[in-house]
Design an enzyme around this catalytic site. Structure first.
Site, PDB file in Angstrom:
ATOM      1  N   SER A  52      46.889 -13.559  13.402  1.00 23.37           N
ATOM      2  CA  SER A  52      48.137 -12.385  13.740  1.00 23.37           C
ATOM      3  C   SER A  52      47.306 -12.711  15.207  1.00 23.37           C
ATOM      4  O   SER A  52      45.917 -12.398  15.506  1.00 23.37           O
ATOM      5  CB  SER A  52      47.960 -11.487  13.381  1.00 23.37           C
ATOM      6  OG  SER A  52      48.473 -11.304  12.099  1.00 23.37           O
TER       7      SER A  52
HETATM    8  N1  SAH Z   1      46.365 -11.681   7.668  1.00 22.84           N
HETATM    9  C1  SAH Z   1      46.349 -13.669   8.197  1.00 22.84           C
HETATM   10  C2  SAH Z   1      47.386 -13.955   8.601  1.00 22.84           C
HETATM   11  C3  SAH Z   1      49.002 -14.480   7.941  1.00 22.84           C
HETATM   12  S1  SAH Z   1      50.318 -15.078   8.535  1.00 22.84           S
HETATM   13  C4  SAH Z   1      45.051 -13.715   9.188  1.00 22.84           C
HETATM   14  O1  SAH Z   1      44.486 -12.712   9.559  1.00 22.84           O
HETATM   15  O2  SAH Z   1      45.549 -14.798   9.693  1.00 22.84           O
HETATM   16  C5  SAH Z   1      51.526 -14.657   7.004  1.00 22.84           C
HETATM   17  C6  SAH Z   1      50.771 -15.322   5.937  1.00 22.84           C
HETATM   18  O3  SAH Z   1      51.113 -14.827   4.566  1.00 22.84           O
HETATM   19  C7  SAH Z   1      51.197 -16.600   5.795  1.00 22.84           C
HETATM   20  O4  SAH Z   1      49.958 -17.409   5.138  1.00 22.84           O
HETATM   21  C8  SAH Z   1      51.596 -16.766   4.462  1.00 22.84           C
HETATM   22  O5  SAH Z   1      51.942 -17.990   4.001  1.00 22.84           O
HETATM   23  C9  SAH Z   1      51.348 -15.590   3.699  1.00 22.84           C
HETATM   24  N2  SAH Z   1      52.550 -15.224   2.806  1.00 22.84           N
HETATM   25  C10 SAH Z   1      53.670 -14.677   2.959  1.00 22.84           C
HETATM   26  N3  SAH Z   1      54.467 -14.795   1.958  1.00 22.84           N
HETATM   27  C11 SAH Z   1      53.663 -13.950   0.982  1.00 22.84           C
HETATM   28  C12 SAH Z   1      53.702 -13.889  -0.234  1.00 22.84           C
HETATM   29  N4  SAH Z   1      54.921 -12.937  -0.976  1.00 22.84           N
HETATM   30  N5  SAH Z   1      52.840 -13.217  -1.201  1.00 22.84           N
HETATM   31  C13 SAH Z   1      51.522 -14.093  -0.160  1.00 22.84           C
HETATM   32  N6  SAH Z   1      51.460 -14.226   0.992  1.00 22.84           N
HETATM   33  C14 SAH Z   1      52.326 -14.712   1.637  1.00 22.84           C
END
Ligand code: SAH
Length: 202
Positions: A52
């Site tokens: 993010s």
């Molecule tokens: N917090 C992260 C950014 C995450 S982007 C950072 O600091 O880098 C969102 C993430 O959510 C992605 O990696 C995606 O694969 C994950 N995601 C999407 N749906 C999900 C679910 N149901 N359970 C767990 N992870 C999920």
């Protein structure tokens, strides 16, 4: 980054600012993307996912008002960067990632930076929360859902706080939910654009 992107835009919690000054964000992106690590945008981390934007990570941490004693659930580990930030602000973090290769990437990044000790990375579907360690003092969801998954609300302690982007693809509001005395109150912190939450609740 801390002064121009975070403080200048209104992030005031000194603990959040200090932690984001200390944690090396370049260790949470792919080697070829390291030159973009501190830019004012999300950065691709593979599998069509992103780390993010720094401001969004800061805002999500700030609205949770962590004091250092909390157990936090994060849904959407991605790179592990936000988990590292939350881990430095709370007692412990359980973070769930749906894509196994990203869970591995996050574990490597957290270990290399010494941020793994109070951060547990779980591979799985976070739209169901993580019942074994519930309830949570705070929950941070880093992927957008059309509505707040019921499982997450039920795994939130009272009093507790949850932050989540809610809305359709490309047009969401970052909602902060307060659970107290059997009630749920919420406010909108900002407008935002996150990758979609997948999994069985959506
Ligand atoms: N917090 C992260 C950014 C995450 S982007 C950072 O600091 O880098 C969102 C993430 O959510 C992605 O990696 C995606 O694969 C994950 N995601 C999407 N749906 C999900 C679910 N149901 N359970 C767990 N992870 C999920």
């Amino acid at each position: 980054m801390v002064e121009t992107q975070l403080r200048h835009r209104g992030i005031q919690d000194e603990r959040v600012l200090q932690v984001m000054r200390e944690i090396p964000r370049e260790e949470f992106v792919r080697p070829e993307a390291q030159v973009f690590a501190y830019q004012d945008d999300p950065v691709p981390i593979g599998f069509r996912q992103t780390i993010s934007q720094p401001y969004m990570t800061a805002l999500m941490a700030e609205v949770l008002e962590l004091k250092g004693t909390e157990t936090v659930l994060e849904v959407g580990t991605g790179s592990g960067y936000a988990a590292a930030v939350l881990g430095a602000l709370a007692a412990e973090v359980i973070t769930i990632e749906l894509i196994p290769a990203l869970a591995d990437f996050a574990r490597e990044n957290l270990t290399r930076t010494g941020r793994h000790r109070n951060v547990l990375v779980i591979g799985g579907d976070g739209s169901l929360g993580y019942p074994p360690r519930a309830p949570y003092d705070a929950i941070s969801v880093a992927a957008a859902a059309p509505e707040i998954p019921a499982a997450l609300l039920s795994q939130l302690r009272e009093p507790g706080r949850l932050v989540i982007p809610v809305g359709p693809t490309d047009d969401q509001e970052l909602r902060v939910v307060f659970k107290t005395g059997g009630n749920l109150d919420s406010r909108i912190a900002t407008l935002c654009r996150f990758v979609p939450l997948r999994g069985s609740q959506h």
